[in-house]
Scaffold this motif. Sequence first.
Motif, short mmCIF file in Angstrom:
data_model
loop_
_atom_site.label_atom_id
_atom_site.label_comp_id
_atom_site.label_asym_id
_atom_site.label_seq_id
_atom_site.Cartn_x
_atom_site.Cartn_y
_atom_site.Cartn_z
N PHE A 48 -4.10 69.69 48.44
CA PHE A 48 -5.02 71.08 47.70
C PHE A 48 -3.86 71.59 46.57
CE2 PHE A 48 -2.23 73.05 50.85
CZ PHE A 48 -1.42 74.17 50.03
N ALA A 49 -2.66 70.98 46.50
CA ALA A 49 -1.72 71.49 45.43
C ALA A 49 -0.89 70.39 44.88
CB ALA A 49 -0.85 72.58 46.00
N PRO A 50 -1.71 69.61 44.11
CA PRO A 50 -1.12 68.37 43.62
C PRO A 50 0.24 68.50 42.71
CG PRO A 50 -3.24 68.73 42.69
CD PRO A 50 -3.09 69.59 43.67
N ASN A 51 0.48 69.85 42.24
CA ASN A 51 1.68 70.27 41.52
C ASN A 51 2.75 70.70 42.36
OD1 ASN A 51 0.43 69.29 38.88
ND2 ASN A 51 -0.41 71.44 38.58
N THR A 52 2.71 70.42 43.58
CA THR A 52 3.86 70.77 44.43
C THR A 52 4.50 69.61 44.87
OG1 THR A 52 2.42 72.75 45.35
CG2 THR A 52 4.46 71.83 46.61
N TRP A 53 6.20 69.62 44.57
CA TRP A 53 6.99 68.66 45.23
C TRP A 53 6.88 68.73 46.83
CZ3 TRP A 53 9.35 65.39 42.37
CH2 TRP A 53 9.68 65.72 40.95
N THR A 54 6.91 67.68 47.38
CA THR A 54 7.26 67.72 48.84
C THR A 54 8.36 66.67 48.98
OG1 THR A 54 5.67 65.75 49.03
CG2 THR A 54 4.84 68.18 49.45
N PHE A 55 9.24 67.16 49.55
CA PHE A 55 10.55 66.62 49.98
C PHE A 55 10.89 66.60 51.36
CE2 PHE A 55 11.76 68.77 45.95
CZ PHE A 55 11.55 67.96 45.13
N TRP A 56 11.47 65.11 51.88
CA TRP A 56 11.67 64.97 53.27
C TRP A 56 13.23 64.78 53.47
CZ3 TRP A 56 7.91 64.93 56.99
CH2 TRP A 56 8.25 64.94 58.39
N VAL A 57 13.77 65.61 54.06
CA VAL A 57 15.22 65.39 54.48
C VAL A 57 15.52 65.17 55.78
CG1 VAL A 57 17.38 66.30 54.04
CG2 VAL A 57 15.66 66.99 52.29
N LEU A 115 12.80 69.57 56.74
CA LEU A 115 14.16 69.22 57.43
C LEU A 115 13.73 68.30 58.91
CD1 LEU A 115 16.39 72.37 56.51
CD2 LEU A 115 16.28 70.21 55.28
N ASP A 116 13.95 67.23 58.79
CA ASP A 116 13.46 66.36 59.97
C ASP A 116 14.72 66.36 61.10
OD1 ASP A 116 11.98 65.26 61.96
OD2 ASP A 116 11.81 63.11 60.77
N ILE A 170 10.27 76.11 53.29
CA ILE A 170 11.27 75.15 53.97
C ILE A 170 10.55 74.94 55.48
CG2 ILE A 170 13.30 74.63 55.27
CD1 ILE A 170 14.93 75.84 52.80
N LEU A 171 10.03 73.79 55.94
CA LEU A 171 9.59 73.57 57.24
C LEU A 171 10.59 72.72 58.16
CD1 LEU A 171 7.21 73.75 59.37
CD2 LEU A 171 6.50 71.63 58.40
N VAL A 172 11.33 73.43 59.24
CA VAL A 172 12.30 72.87 60.08
C VAL A 172 11.58 72.12 61.24
CG1 VAL A 172 14.18 73.13 61.34
CG2 VAL A 172 13.76 74.39 59.18
N ILE A 173 12.10 70.93 61.51
CA ILE A 173 11.77 70.25 62.64
C ILE A 173 12.76 70.12 63.85
CG2 ILE A 173 10.54 68.10 63.64
CD1 ILE A 173 9.46 67.50 60.92
N SER A 174 12.65 70.78 65.10
CA SER A 174 13.83 70.66 65.70
C SER A 174 13.44 70.85 67.11
CB SER A 174 14.84 72.02 65.40
OG SER A 174 15.78 72.00 66.18
#
Length: 622
Positions: A413-422, A473-474, A504-508
């Motif tokens: 839905f927002a192709p101009n958005t960067w998605t980063f997985w750390v 943040l995985d 930021i989405l944190v996975i913990s």
Amino acid sequence: MPPRSREEFTVAIICALPLEADAVEALFDEHYDELGHIYGKHVGDANSYITGRINNHDVVLACMPGMGNRRSAGVARGLLVNFTGIKLTLLVGICGGVPYVSDGTEIVLGDIIISDSVIEYDFGRQYPHGFERKSGVKEALTSPSQEIQSFLNRLRTRRMKDQVQRQTAQFLRILQEMEGNEWNYPGVLQDTLFEASYRHKHYKQQSTAECICADCHSSFNPVCQQALNGECKNIGCTGDLVQRHRLNTDSPQPIIHIGTIASANSVMKSGEHRDQLAENEGVIGFEMEGAGVWDSLPCVIIKGVCDYADSHKNKIWQNYAAATAASCAKAVLAYWVNGLQQQPQATSHPKPSSTVPFERDEMFVGREDIIMSIKNAVQEGSGWTSKRAALVGLGGVGKSQIAIEYTYRVREFAPNTWTFWVHASNTTRFEQGYRDIATVAKVPGRDDPKADILQLVNKWLCHETNCRRLMVLDNADDNDTFFNTSGERLPFVDYLPHVSHGSILVISRNQTVARNIVGPRGQLLQVKPMSTNDAITLLRTRIQVDQSNETEAKLLVKALECIPLAIAQAGAYISNRSPRMSIPTYLELFQQSESNQEHLNYDDAHDLRRDRSIRHPVITTW
């Protein structure tokens, strides 16, 4: 990385009142020297400084000891001596506004006034017939530098002005979402404008001998002190209000006005004198500090309108006006680079893409309630705010799978958005995640072996022109990974951006760590095992489940406590046996002993959408 010395700071902000400084500091993206021990100041300098970062700028915030041009001149002298690299000074705070600009544009409370020139309206000669302001060439304050004039002319263009106003509104929402409500909009009913000749005095009969308001019939007659200090509703001001078209909405968005600001050591509290200066000098705002700074430092005044520079005043608008000014200052700094507005070439940025290292699970089922909760937590409408959220739960309940699915939906839905997985399980993997961002985003300076990749990427993430972004943040389970202060490097949490165009989405598995990272304003989203129906649906994506074995399938998913990873592993184990194992056989083996349970849920190799460094999460959970 923070500057090594005071000389490396390039932007100064000056505030006269604590409420003004509060709003500015609340929008800092990073604080540097909390106690003032690192950068210090020269002996004899009475200024108080706060250092930090706004966007890509190293900023020093100077808090004045009080209002007035004399005090602001002293603060400017201290900045000149201590921070010799300053290229731009913003004087940020509150002011009085002229209700109408010369072209008829309305100014309402909360609007922002930006200076392109300043006059000292109390600098002149007092004659028997009245006061005459000195306005000759020798007495006039100098014009802004060519760099500032160029920038202000660019700001006048429709496109840039619209962009700055939109970003101002975004930063204002960030302030208003913080604890407390001191920066909220007071309401259109509180925005009252009387005719310029309507005096602020007692209109109700007063019994005190000191009240002289009854004899006040013109602008030359004095008003009692009690009335001067009182609010309109208490003293009976009921004159006809000037109608404002922009107040027809419940909460008009603040807009920017660029023009001449009048500066003096006295407060303008006369509507008639206000209008006279507006007509003769083109003034659109009144304040008390600009003239003291204007000729000493390269300066732009950015002030929020908290009153109409007449006698009908109250302080209810001050916090909101300070917030709009601070928000505008941050938006303006996003376009300011070394004294020039930022105009990157279209080819200077690669097309936004993703560093998510997992393919999308085409058999993903359920969890729509959690995905909607994530969306509500980190997005707002079609835009983004500076928000953080965390998925918290035991190992194997599907946190990472939910996050993977969400990143793919964001890209849709927002192709101009960067998605980063750390990967954030340890310091080495965290740094590698930032190196991956530097590579895919082509961050300048990434190939320099001496570069601090964390600081380099953090600055790139904070830059307004680099598109929206979502960072995941995985496995952020270890508190020391993010908050360890024993080494020379800053804690990793300080390298996480906090800007309006990214979330930021944190996975913990650790609720305490998750809360520490997202902060008091972030949301913790508890991820629990699936419902029985969703668990059955998930099992169907791995093995055949029909009416003949649906009862056994329900018993199996309940025995597996509806943990998604356990169900996926069970399905893989059953389907990979030769000949294929039945559900009752698997269930019988599973219930025989704990050692069988460990054996049946030991092999993680089938799941390609999991971090391989986290071994046997289901066994750990059980």
